[in-house]
Design an enzyme around this catalytic site. Structure first.
Site, PDB file in Angstrom:
ATOM      1  N   LYS A   4      13.392   5.520   6.497  1.00 19.21           N
ATOM      2  CA  LYS A   4      12.532   4.351   6.609  1.00 19.21           C
ATOM      3  C   LYS A   4      13.289   3.027   6.516  1.00 19.21           C
ATOM      4  O   LYS A   4      12.859   2.022   7.076  1.00 19.21           O
ATOM      5  CB  LYS A   4      11.474   4.372   5.496  1.00 19.21           C
ATOM      6  CG  LYS A   4      10.189   5.092   5.813  1.00 19.21           C
ATOM      7  CD  LYS A   4       9.188   4.805   4.695  1.00 19.21           C
ATOM      8  CE  LYS A   4       7.853   5.480   4.943  1.00 19.21           C
ATOM      9  NZ  LYS A   4       6.861   5.132   3.891  1.00 19.21           N
TER      10      LYS A   4
ATOM     11  N   ASN B 111       9.430   8.558  -1.903  1.00 22.22           N
ATOM     12  CA  ASN B 111       9.360   7.295  -2.639  1.00 22.22           C
ATOM     13  C   ASN B 111       8.990   7.500  -4.101  1.00 22.22           C
ATOM     14  O   ASN B 111       8.615   8.594  -4.520  1.00 22.22           O
ATOM     15  CB  ASN B 111       8.329   6.380  -1.980  1.00 22.22           C
ATOM     16  CG  ASN B 111       6.962   7.039  -1.887  1.00 22.22           C
ATOM     17  OD1 ASN B 111       6.743   7.877  -1.019  1.00 22.22           O
ATOM     18  ND2 ASN B 111       6.043   6.693  -2.770  1.00 22.22           N
TER      19      ASN B 111
ATOM     20  N   THR C  49       1.558  18.717   3.923  1.00 21.75           N
ATOM     21  CA  THR C  49       1.377  18.387   5.341  1.00 21.75           C
ATOM     22  C   THR C  49       2.599  18.793   6.168  1.00 21.75           C
ATOM     23  O   THR C  49       2.516  18.869   7.396  1.00 21.75           O
ATOM     24  CB  THR C  49       1.137  16.874   5.532  1.00 21.75           C
ATOM     25  OG1 THR C  49       2.223  16.145   4.949  1.00 21.75           O
ATOM     26  CG2 THR C  49      -0.174  16.448   4.874  1.00 21.75           C
TER      27      THR C  49
ATOM     28  N   ARG D 289       2.217  19.563  10.140  1.00 26.68           N
ATOM     29  CA  ARG D 289       3.274  19.281  11.121  1.00 26.68           C
ATOM     30  C   ARG D 289       3.865  20.544  11.721  1.00 26.68           C
ATOM     31  O   ARG D 289       4.678  20.456  12.637  1.00 26.68           O
ATOM     32  CB  ARG D 289       4.350  18.409  10.486  1.00 26.68           C
ATOM     33  CG  ARG D 289       3.809  17.049  10.109  1.00 26.68           C
ATOM     34  CD  ARG D 289       4.852  16.078   9.640  1.00 26.68           C
ATOM     35  NE  ARG D 289       4.154  14.910   9.149  1.00 26.68           N
ATOM     36  CZ  ARG D 289       3.776  14.738   7.887  1.00 26.68           C
ATOM     37  NH1 ARG D 289       4.075  15.637   6.981  1.00 26.68           N
ATOM     38  NH2 ARG D 289       3.111  13.672   7.529  1.00 26.68           N
TER      39      ARG D 289
ATOM     40  N   CYS E 189      -7.855   2.144  -0.070  1.00 26.16           N
ATOM     41  CA  CYS E 189      -8.285   2.456   1.292  1.00 26.16           C
ATOM     42  C   CYS E 189      -7.236   2.269   2.376  1.00 26.16           C
ATOM     43  O   CYS E 189      -7.373   2.827   3.472  1.00 26.16           O
ATOM     44  CB  CYS E 189      -9.499   1.591   1.669  1.00 26.16           C
ATOM     45  SG  CYS E 189     -10.781   1.469   0.402  1.00 26.16           S
TER      46      CYS E 189
ATOM     47  N   MET F 168     -13.940  12.289   4.639  1.00 22.55           N
ATOM     48  CA  MET F 168     -14.184  11.099   3.832  1.00 22.55           C
ATOM     49  C   MET F 168     -14.974  11.519   2.599  1.00 22.55           C
ATOM     50  O   MET F 168     -16.192  11.433   2.539  1.00 22.55           O
ATOM     51  CB  MET F 168     -14.951  10.048   4.653  1.00 22.55           C
ATOM     52  CG  MET F 168     -15.302   8.786   3.882  1.00 22.55           C
ATOM     53  SD  MET F 168     -13.863   7.912   3.252  1.00 22.55           S
ATOM     54  CE  MET F 168     -14.657   6.796   2.095  1.00 22.55           C
TER      55      MET F 168
ATOM     56  N   ASP G 256       8.459   1.686  -1.132  1.00 14.67           N
ATOM     57  CA  ASP G 256       7.840   2.829  -0.467  1.00 14.67           C
ATOM     58  C   ASP G 256       8.742   3.312   0.662  1.00 14.67           C
ATOM     59  O   ASP G 256       8.281   3.700   1.735  1.00 14.67           O
ATOM     60  CB  ASP G 256       6.444   2.483   0.049  1.00 14.67           C
ATOM     61  CG  ASP G 256       5.660   3.713   0.495  1.00 14.67           C
ATOM     62  OD1 ASP G 256       6.161   4.834   0.287  1.00 14.67           O
ATOM     63  OD2 ASP G 256       4.572   3.555   1.067  1.00 14.67           O
TER      64      ASP G 256
ATOM     65  N   CYS H 106      -5.448   5.029   4.781  1.00 12.78           N
ATOM     66  CA  CYS H 106      -6.168   5.620   5.913  1.00 12.78           C
ATOM     67  C   CYS H 106      -6.696   4.565   6.876  1.00 12.78           C
ATOM     68  O   CYS H 106      -6.839   4.836   8.071  1.00 12.78           O
ATOM     69  CB  CYS H 106      -7.333   6.469   5.416  1.00 12.78           C
ATOM     70  SG  CYS H 106      -6.847   8.054   4.716  1.00 12.78           S
ATOM     71  N   HIS H 107      -6.996   3.378   6.356  1.00  9.72           N
ATOM     72  CA  HIS H 107      -7.705   2.396   7.176  1.00  9.72           C
ATOM     73  C   HIS H 107      -6.908   1.124   7.450  1.00  9.72           C
ATOM     74  O   HIS H 107      -7.483   0.148   7.940  1.00  9.72           O
ATOM     75  CB  HIS H 107      -9.046   2.058   6.524  1.00  9.72           C
ATOM     76  CG  HIS H 107      -9.965   3.237   6.426  1.00  9.72           C
ATOM     77  ND1 HIS H 107     -10.565   3.795   7.530  1.00  9.72           N
ATOM     78  CD2 HIS H 107     -10.351   3.986   5.366  1.00  9.72           C
ATOM     79  CE1 HIS H 107     -11.304   4.835   7.150  1.00  9.72           C
ATOM     80  NE2 HIS H 107     -11.180   4.979   5.843  1.00  9.72           N
TER      81      HIS H 107
END
Length: 707
Positions: free
Chosen positions: A359, A287, A189, A145, A632, A672, A332, A635-636
């Site tokens: 959040k 969290n 990050t 960031r 998963c 991945m 979360d 990310c997905h």
């Protein structure tokens, strides 16, 4: 087209070399980047006002610029001055820095490039050579960031935990320190900050099972100065011998069971602020780990300092005060969203405040010297977590049924956030706070007792993803119908909405406010838009075939004002949006009356491949649904919709290679990495079956939307 980190930097180096320069140091000399305490304290003075010296320009994180050459009357003359193709489809989340005419930018895998801020000419590029496998341990991809600057050096918080100082003139490495044991599931990050010669950095990884902490280093030497843990460790180990020991005495009684086996969480993965007069560093914490309070702490205790703002002494790291937004955290919810300092009149009295819209959907105003709550009101239309915040106790009044059981229920706000990490801005001219708000309910259910097994290096939520599938499907339909996103202007004094700009979907990016009465935001509509800061009226918009999530900056060189933004979709928690096709990420720079620079045309939309026939049993699909949720979905996407890559509509070639991709790391160079350490071949087959089922469920609707 996908580019690996090594390919990315090779192209950057080639571009620099084509100008007769050498990358990774030895380049055409950049500026000295002499950021000091004096320049930061006097950021609005004539000598510094044209620079953007820190993540949000100033230590108060207001993300407001006094520059007004580009303003509400002439912004229609804005044009693209220059751009750089960052050659990735991954999320690019950083706000650049501009110091002494040089723009410093960081892209995926922490690759930093210095540019001439007027022309875009590359001066040097530095690649810390972060392994692509680290993308797996960052919930939202291998993005950074931001970076920091101090006394001629640029500071990089690398994904793999290194804090690196490079020479601002040449890009040559000066020193590097490993901030955490790389055997643990941490990652970095967020942008480092430098506060009067101290580099402060946090980390992420709560979902994977770590204990949060923040650490400060001497900016010149890299020597560690202090370390502050945000949650307690194993009581049997005794005191940590760190600055946080007194704080842990406060926190320890609020935890129960054997939480330390799961890490506890509380990671400070993004937000910090600094008041030099009070000498306080403000830490926003995350969290719990695991998410479910039932498993983490036997369903007992507030679990300090999860989802809190904690103030520590900038010199020593010693605890000063805390305010916990979310006691008993299990949704979360994070309080790592931007924190902004300001001085304002409230109830006729001057107040020094710290503000945050985390959040959980409430906007908080606190006294930044004491941590005392001044006010808190919800800024979203539906809040199934809490009805209000009790101003006497400072605690939320939970809605009936807010705590999770094994029966699925709908939470709003959800882990997808009423406001996520996207930068917000405060204008002292309008008195308004501006943020990207969103409403994305999500289905929650606790896993059955005995069904939760902690697995290191895998997301450990404690959620149940297969409970009562028919009810879950019904609730998911309700959630999709309630989804919305908007740019919100909020009055923190009256705790009320001033105006909003609605968008078709959640996910628009960070904001920048300027003295030109401008509010600048990248939108989910794949545009850069500029609004009047006082009314929200749209003044200018350009289609850029990207939905920027990063915050824009503005700077001035040789009497000309520029606006710069990284436009690269990804790492934003919007998962009902898919498939979502964009061009490659780009750094875009604008100024008045710029002409002759145009973006390349976007790629033609790709036709969605029809999913193969489902041959698996319902039991296998159900097993795959649970495994997908555990492994998963970060990310997905929830329910396999959207995310980094929408897996409902894989090509026949990808289907054929699915096992090798997941177990053998066939696409490790794209981030991945192999999951063979946490998934068996039968697990992968079940996940694949679930994805085929989801593709068949949604193919017709998604194909129609993609046209």
């Amino acid at each position: 087209m996908h580019f690996t980190a090594s390919k990315f930097v090779a192209r950057a180096v080639a571009a620099v070399a084509s100008l007769g320069l050498l990358a990774n140091g030895m380049a055409l000399s950049a500026g000295p980047a002499e950021v000091t305490g004096e320049t930061m304290r006097n950021a609005d003075a004539a000598a510094s006002v044209g620079d953007w010296q820190s993540y949000s320009r100033t230590w108060d994180e207001q993300r407001f610029s006094p520059l007004d050459q580009i303003n509400a009357e002439n912004v229609g003359r804005l044009g693209l001055a220059w751009y750089d193709d960052l050659e990735t489809f991954r999320g690019v989340q950083a706000s650049p820095l501009v110091i002494d005419g040089v723009l410093y930018n960081v892209s995926i895998y922490n690759i930093v490039t210095a540019y001439d801020g007027k022309t875009g000419r590359k001066l040097w590029a530095y690649d810390p050579k972060v392994g692509a496998e680290w993308a797996r341990l960052a919930c939202c991809g291998p993005s950074a960031r931001g970076i920091a600057a101090w006394n001629g050096k640029i500071y990089i918080g690398a994904l793999d935990g290194r804090l690196i100082a490079v020479d601002a003139k040449t890009g040559k490495e000066v020193w590097s320190k490993q901030t955490f044991d790389d055997k643990d599931a941490y990652s970095i990050t967020g942008a480092p900050r430098v506060y009067d010669g101290k580099v402060v950095i946090g980390n992420g990884g709560a979902d994977y099972g770590v204990r949060g902490f923040v650490v400060a280093y001497d900016a010149e030497t890299g020597k560690q100065l202090w370390k502050f843990y945000t949650v307690p460790g194993n009581p049997a180990d005794g005191p940590d011998g760190e600055a946080s020991d007194s704080a842990m005495k406060i926190a320890l009684p609020t935890w129960h069971g054997e939480w330390w086996k799961y890490g506890g969480g509380g990671t400070a993965w993004d937000s910090f602020a600094y008041d030099p007069k009070l000498n306080l560093v403000y830490i926003g914490t995350g969290n719990g780990s695991p998410h479910m309070w039932h498993f983490r702490s036997e369903g007992k205790g507030d679990n300090l300092f999860l989802c809190s703002i904690v103030a520590v002494d900038a010199t020593t790291g010693a605890y000063k005060w805390h305010y916990q937004m979310v006691p008993e955290e299990e949704w979360d919810y994070t309080c790592t969203q931007p924190m902004v300092l300001a001085d304002m009149q409230i109830a006729g009295k001057p107040r020094q405040v710290i503000m945050q819209a985390p959040k959980n959907g409430f906007f908080y105003v606190l006294d930044r010297a004491t941590g005392k709550l001044i006010s808190a009101e919800t800024y979203v239309s539906e809040n199934t977590w809490a009805s209000r915040i009790d101003l006497e106790t400072g605690r939320p009044v939970l809605q009936p049924g807010a705590h999770n059981t094994t029966t699925p229920h709908l939470m709003s706000p959800s882990w997808l956030a009423a406001h996520t990490w996207h930068p917000m801005a405060y204008s002292p001219l309008t008195g308004l706070m501006y943020l990207s708000a969103q409403e994305q309910p999500s289905v929650y259910a606790r896993a059955e007792d005995g069904a939760f097994n902690f697995v290191h290096h895998r997301s450990n939520s404690g959620q149940g993803y297969g409970n009562m599938p028919e009810l879950r499907a019904q609730l998911q339909q309700e959630a999709n119908a309630k989804e919305k996103g908007y740019l919100l202007a909020w009055n923190p004094v009256t705790q009320s909405e001033a105006w909003r700009v609605p968008y078709a979907h959640p996910g628009s990016g960070g904001v920048l406010a300027t003295a030109g009465n401008l509010l600048i935001q990248g939108t989910i509509d794949k545009t850069l838009a500029i609004y009047r800061a006082d009314t929200g009226a749209k003044l200018w918009e350009m289609n850029i075939d990207q939905a920027p999530v990063a915050g824009a900056i503005t700077y001035m060189i040789d009497g000309e004002q520029y606006i710069a933004i990284n436009a690269g979709w990804g790492g934003s928690p919007v998962y009902n949006l898919g498939p979502f096709q964009t061009s490659t990420a780009k750094l875009l720079v604008f100024k008045l009356d710029a002409k002759g620079v145009t973006l390349p045309p976007p790629p033609p939309p790709s036709e969605l491949p029809r999913p193969p026939m489902l041959r698996a049993s319902e039991a296998q699909v159900g097993e795959g649904r649970a495994l997908f949720g555990q492994t998963c979905n970060r990310c997905h996407g929830d329910n396999a919709v959207g995310g980094v890559k929408d897996l409902r509509f894989m090509t026949a070639e990808t289907h054929a290679k699915f096992n090798d991709i997941v177990l053998k790391g066939l696409y490790a160079d794209k981030g991945m990495a192999s999951f063979a350490d946490v998934l068996s071949a039968s697990d992968v087959e079940a996940i694949h079956s679930f994805l085929i089922a989801r593709g068949n469920e949604d193919y017709a609707d998604a194909s129609a939307k993609a046209q």
